[in-house]
Motif scaffolding. Structure first.
Motif, short mmCIF file in Angstrom:
data_model
loop_
_atom_site.label_atom_id
_atom_site.label_comp_id
_atom_site.label_asym_id
_atom_site.label_seq_id
_atom_site.Cartn_x
_atom_site.Cartn_y
_atom_site.Cartn_z
N PRO A 90 0.82 -1.23 0.00
CA PRO A 90 0.00 0.00 0.00
C PRO A 90 0.85 1.27 0.00
N LEU A 91 1.99 1.25 0.68
CA LEU A 91 2.85 2.43 0.70
C LEU A 91 3.47 2.68 -0.67
N ASN A 92 3.85 1.62 -1.36
CA ASN A 92 4.38 1.78 -2.72
C ASN A 92 3.32 2.36 -3.66
N GLN A 93 2.08 1.89 -3.50
CA GLN A 93 0.99 2.44 -4.30
C GLN A 93 0.77 3.92 -3.98
N ILE B 194 3.08 6.01 -2.90
CA ILE B 194 4.18 6.78 -3.47
C ILE B 194 3.94 7.05 -4.96
N LYS B 195 3.50 6.02 -5.68
CA LYS B 195 3.19 6.19 -7.10
C LYS B 195 2.05 7.20 -7.29
N ALA B 196 1.05 7.15 -6.40
CA ALA B 196 -0.09 8.07 -6.52
C ALA B 196 0.33 9.51 -6.27
N THR B 197 1.23 9.73 -5.30
CA THR B 197 1.69 11.10 -5.02
C THR B 197 2.44 11.68 -6.21
N LYS B 198 3.17 10.83 -6.93
CA LYS B 198 3.86 11.31 -8.12
C LYS B 198 2.87 11.74 -9.20
N VAL B 199 1.75 11.00 -9.30
CA VAL B 199 0.71 11.37 -10.27
C VAL B 199 0.06 12.69 -9.87
N VAL B 200 -0.20 12.85 -8.57
CA VAL B 200 -0.81 14.09 -8.08
C VAL B 200 0.11 15.28 -8.33
N ALA B 201 1.42 15.05 -8.20
CA ALA B 201 2.39 16.13 -8.42
C ALA B 201 2.35 16.66 -9.85
N ARG C 87 -6.62 7.42 -7.32
CA ARG C 87 -7.05 6.94 -6.00
C ARG C 87 -6.23 5.71 -5.63
N VAL C 88 -5.99 5.52 -4.34
CA VAL C 88 -5.28 4.35 -3.84
C VAL C 88 -6.30 3.40 -3.22
N GLU C 89 -6.18 2.13 -3.55
CA GLU C 89 -7.12 1.14 -3.02
C GLU C 89 -7.00 1.08 -1.50
N GLU C 90 -8.12 1.30 -0.84
CA GLU C 90 -8.12 1.30 0.62
C GLU C 90 -8.07 -0.12 1.16
#
Length: 343
Positions: free
Chosen positions: A75-78, A80-87, A94-97
């Protein structure tokens, strides 16, 4: 205990669990080898078995860590990838909860909520720019068109006066819109109320009604006042904007020969200001968007305005730590209820 510290403790327990599991499995492995006779009970070279045990324990511990880290860090790796997309400006990610109430689960949940809010803000910003551009462009185009008409030497005096009045009206509309945008921007950047004084609130409301007398007299509107003598400790200029905008809004949407009632009294939890009109009222969709910037319920724009007055009212109420409620029905009029603290 804060969440960061809780997460650290969870990681300590994870490492401890891996170490214990590795040690236990190593011990069981050697006991099994001793039991079946593959390894003799150590009598010579006692240092050899501890080294072998350390090697086996390291292999087992590494294997357990690899499996555990894959499960824990996925989940943390997902994320990190999501934050790069947001940037990059993409707020649709969205990250799977994950199930449960772990700190990582709360982190992912808060991240998804944050991205959703950022997406809403981005949509609101784009909508604001589009609405502002439209509202600003319309009077400018009108002014330019009628100014060109005034260059016609054959224009009659009546038409010349008509076109001049339109240019003056559109210019005033631009000036009012600019003033309201600046005022709203000022209140939105303000976090606390300054320049507070104690004064008579009921007298302030009467002054606001008198200030708008020309508007309600022109439509022959009857104003009914029910004001208790109330003292309040607040910013007098700021609350003047609130009352003037609400009263002016009621005048705009009240038909000729209509009625507006204004009452203000002390309640248990503060002060309640209520203004009601018997105009056309609003539907549910309009009620939901009534405080949005540049939103106007009258799509025909028959009523003059720029859709910023109630946005200013909403922000002032928020700064005062108060509350505002709108009640309205089609053909039955509209009521705004404002609750303010005394200080």
């Amino acid at each position: 205990m804060n969440r960061g510290r809780t997460l650290n403790i969870q990681m300590v327990f994870l490492v401890f669990y891996i170490m214990i599991s590795s040690g236990v499995l190593t011990g069981v492995f050697f006991l099994f080898l001793f039991a079946i006779g593959i390894l003799p009970i150590p009598r010579l070279a006692p240092i050899l078995y501890p080294l072998v045990a350390l090697l086996v324990s390291s292999i087992i511990g590494t294997s357990i860590s690899a499996v555990a880290s894959e499960r824990v860090l996925k989940p943390l790796n997902q994320l990190i990838k999501a934050t790069k997309v947001v940037a990059t400006g993409d707020f649709s990610v969205r990250v799977e909860e994950i199930n449960g109430h772990s700190e990582v689960g709360n982190l992912i949940k808060n991240f998804n909520h944050m991205v959703e809010e950022l997406g809403s803000i981005e949509m609101f910003r784009n909508g604001f720019i589009n609405d502002f551009s439209h509202e600003f462009k319309t009077p400018i185009v009108s002014i330019r068109g009628f100014a060109k008409q005034l260059q016609n030497d054959n224009l009659s005096p009546e038409k010349r006066k008509e076109y001049t009045d339109i240019i003056i009206s559109e210019s005033e509309r631009l000036a009012n819109m600019s003033a309201n945008v600046l005022l709203l921007n000022k209140f939105e950047n303000q976090q606390i109320i300054t320049n507070k004084t104690e004064y008579e609130l009921d007298e302030q409301i009467r002054d606001c009604v008198i200030l708008l007398e020309k508007q309600w007299s022109k439509k022959n509107i009857e104003i009914n006042l029910d004001l208790e003598p109330i003292k309040i400790y607040s910013n007098q200029e700021m609350l003047s904007h609130l009352f003037i905008n609400l009263i002016e809004n009621a005048i705009k949407y009240t038909n000729d020969n209509g009625h507006i009632s204004i009452c203000c009294h002390e309640a248990v939890d503060g002060i309640q200001f209520k203004i009601s009109d018997d105009g056309n009222g609003m539907d549910e969709n309009t009620k939901k968007r009534i405080f949005d910037k540049f939103f106007q319920g009258d799509k025909s724009h028959a009523v003059k305005g720029n859709g910023l007055g109630l946005s200013i009212v909403k922000r002032i109420v928020e700064l005062c730590k108060g509350d505002i409620v709108v009640e309205s029905e089609i053909s039955k009029g509209t009521t705004f209820i404002v609750k303010l603290p005394k200080s």
